[in-house]
Write a protein that holds these residues in place. Structure first.
Motif, PDB file in Angstrom:
ATOM      1  N   ALA A  10       0.840  -1.193   0.000  1.00 59.14           N
ATOM      2  CA  ALA A  10       0.000   0.000   0.000  1.00 59.14           C
ATOM      3  C   ALA A  10       0.875   1.243   0.000  1.00 59.14           C
ATOM      4  O   ALA A  10       1.957   1.232   0.563  1.00 59.14           O
ATOM      5  N   PRO A  11       0.452   2.297  -0.647  1.00 59.45           N
ATOM      6  CA  PRO A  11       1.164   3.562  -0.532  1.00 59.45           C
ATOM      7  C   PRO A  11       1.031   4.102   0.885  1.00 59.45           C
ATOM      8  O   PRO A  11       0.298   3.555   1.709  1.00 59.45           O
ATOM      9  N   ALA A  12       1.741   5.173   1.176  1.00 60.01           N
ATOM     10  CA  ALA A  12       1.737   5.713   2.532  1.00 60.01           C
ATOM     11  C   ALA A  12       0.377   6.267   2.923  1.00 60.01           C
ATOM     12  O   ALA A  12       0.046   6.329   4.104  1.00 60.01           O
ATOM     13  N   ARG A  13      -0.426   6.700   1.939  1.00 55.97           N
ATOM     14  CA  ARG A  13      -1.726   7.303   2.229  1.00 55.97           C
ATOM     15  C   ARG A  13      -2.822   6.593   1.446  1.00 55.97           C
ATOM     16  O   ARG A  13      -2.586   6.035   0.390  1.00 55.97           O
ATOM     17  N   TRP A  14      -4.015   6.638   2.006  1.00 56.52           N
ATOM     18  CA  TRP A  14      -5.190   6.150   1.278  1.00 56.52           C
ATOM     19  C   TRP A  14      -5.361   7.004   0.041  1.00 56.52           C
ATOM     20  O   TRP A  14      -5.372   8.236   0.127  1.00 56.52           O
ATOM     21  N   GLY A  15      -5.455   6.373  -1.127  1.00 53.04           N
ATOM     22  CA  GLY A  15      -5.468   7.132  -2.369  1.00 53.04           C
ATOM     23  C   GLY A  15      -6.755   6.996  -3.151  1.00 53.04           C
ATOM     24  O   GLY A  15      -7.709   6.341  -2.722  1.00 53.04           O
ATOM     25  N   SER A  16      -6.760   7.589  -4.307  1.00 53.71           N
ATOM     26  CA  SER A  16      -7.893   7.504  -5.223  1.00 53.71           C
ATOM     27  C   SER A  16      -7.812   6.209  -6.011  1.00 53.71           C
ATOM     28  O   SER A  16      -6.909   5.383  -5.802  1.00 53.71           O
ATOM     29  N   ALA A  17      -8.728   6.014  -6.932  1.00 53.10           N
ATOM     30  CA  ALA A  17      -8.769   4.791  -7.728  1.00 53.10           C
ATOM     31  C   ALA A  17      -7.466   4.598  -8.494  1.00 53.10           C
ATOM     32  O   ALA A  17      -6.836   5.553  -8.952  1.00 53.10           O
ATOM     33  N   THR A  18      -7.043   3.341  -8.632  1.00 56.26           N
ATOM     34  CA  THR A  18      -5.791   3.026  -9.323  1.00 56.26           C
ATOM     35  C   THR A  18      -5.971   2.937 -10.832  1.00 56.26           C
ATOM     36  O   THR A  18      -4.990   2.959 -11.564  1.00 56.26           O
ATOM     37  N   PRO A  21      -8.902  -2.244 -14.286  1.00 53.08           N
ATOM     38  CA  PRO A  21     -10.258  -2.491 -14.803  1.00 53.08           C
ATOM     39  C   PRO A  21     -11.155  -3.275 -13.859  1.00 53.08           C
ATOM     40  O   PRO A  21     -12.382  -3.202 -13.979  1.00 53.08           O
ATOM     41  N   ASN A  22     -10.592  -4.017 -12.907  1.00 58.05           N
ATOM     42  CA  ASN A  22     -11.405  -4.800 -11.980  1.00 58.05           C
ATOM     43  C   ASN A  22     -11.665  -4.084 -10.652  1.00 58.05           C
ATOM     44  O   ASN A  22     -12.334  -4.633  -9.778  1.00 58.05           O
ATOM     45  N   GLU A  23     -11.149  -2.889 -10.497  1.00 55.53           N
ATOM     46  CA  GLU A  23     -11.300  -2.200  -9.221  1.00 55.53           C
ATOM     47  C   GLU A  23     -12.741  -1.757  -8.994  1.00 55.53           C
ATOM     48  O   GLU A  23     -13.422  -1.281  -9.913  1.00 55.53           O
ATOM     49  N   ALA A  24     -13.202  -1.922  -7.739  1.00 49.28           N
ATOM     50  CA  ALA A  24     -14.550  -1.507  -7.343  1.00 49.28           C
ATOM     51  C   ALA A  24     -14.510  -1.178  -5.857  1.00 49.28           C
ATOM     52  O   ALA A  24     -13.482  -1.333  -5.190  1.00 49.28           O
ATOM     53  N   ALA A  25     -15.633  -0.737  -5.332  1.00 45.63           N
ATOM     54  CA  ALA A  25     -15.687  -0.410  -3.909  1.00 45.63           C
ATOM     55  C   ALA A  25     -15.325  -1.611  -3.047  1.00 45.63           C
ATOM     56  O   ALA A  25     -14.688  -1.468  -1.995  1.00 45.63           O
ATOM     57  N   ARG A  26     -15.678  -2.815  -3.480  1.00 43.38           N
ATOM     58  CA  ARG A  26     -15.450  -4.010  -2.676  1.00 43.38           C
ATOM     59  C   ARG A  26     -13.976  -4.374  -2.546  1.00 43.38           C
ATOM     60  O   ARG A  26     -13.590  -5.147  -1.663  1.00 43.38           O
TER      61      ARG A  26
END
Length: 236
Positions: A10-18, A21-26
């Motif tokens: 994980a990056p050092a901070r919570w980030g925006s969407a990467t 194509p498979n990324e979702a809220a879940r």
């Protein structure tokens, strides 16, 4: 308590969407961690010709592009992801390319789908030039997916054993997360049965649980139950 190292999944901070194509809220935290881990491995180990075995839609092309001279997508004919981004149609056991023809091999989320993972890693050794690297990620605690071709889950000890049996030297073997992220992801996926009736609520709960786990693991990282591991192995 074990604190997370800077890159670990994980990056050092919570980030925006990467942008995967498979990324979702879940699975938001999943792709934050996977992107960071593969970015780390690409910058340190990738070079020359990259063979992307089990490439699917080649979602990691941009991650590896600055570090390699060529990106060759390899996948089998029945891949559920289609053949649009596939350059070589082949299984993982007999790739029709010359010995030592790759500087880097990528197998991201592939080993769990192979009936003969040891044979696949031996084939990677054949394809790598001496000093070349295999970069692989594979789950340890994860729901069934792409059934029925979902055969195995791998502990770090199992991955080390398979790499050694194939004649590869392990360079890095890291957990992408601790137990809190793993539990948050399982919680998020378990909620999906309710999403057709309450999508905004389910998505908000899933993202909140993942973000809480992400932040908490900066202070308490229990790697005995990581959802996934990164393996980097070298051909001697």
């Amino acid at each position: 308590m074990k604190r997370a190292r800077r890159w670990e999944g994980a990056p050092a901070r919570w980030g925006s969407a990467t942008g995967h194509p498979n990324e979702a809220a879940r699975n938001r935290v999943l792709y934050l961690q996977l992107t960071a881990a593969l970015g780390h491995a690409a910058s340190r180990y990738a070079n020359g010709r990259l063979l992307d075995i089990g490439c699917g839609t080649r979602p990691w092309c941009a991650t590896f592009a600055p570090h390699v001279s060529e990106h060759v997508g390899i996948d089998h004919e029945q891949t559920p992801h289609g053949l649009a981004r596939v350059d070589v149609i082949s299984d993982a056991y007999r790739v029709p390319l010359a010995d030592g023809s790759a500087g880097t091999i990528l197998m991201s989320e592939v080993l769990e789908h192979l009936e003969r993972p040891g044979d696949a890693l031996a084939e990677c050794r054949r394809l790598l030039r001496p000093g070349g690297h295999l970069i692989a990620t594979t789950p340890f605690s994860w729901p069934l997916h792409e059934e029925p071709r979902d055969y195995f889950r791998y502990s770090p000890h199992g991955l080390r054993h398979l790499a050694g049996e194939a004649g590869l030297e392990v360079v890095e073997l890291q957990a992408l997360s601790g137990v809190w992220t793993t539990l948050a992801l399982h919680f998020s996926y378990a909620l999906q049965r309710y999403r057709p009736r309450a999508a905004p609520v389910v998505d908000a709960l899933a993202v909140s649980a993942q973000r809480l786990a992400f932040e908490w693991e900066k202070w308490d990282r229990q790697e005995a139950l990581s959802w996934n591991h990164l393996l980097v192995a070298r051909r001697p």
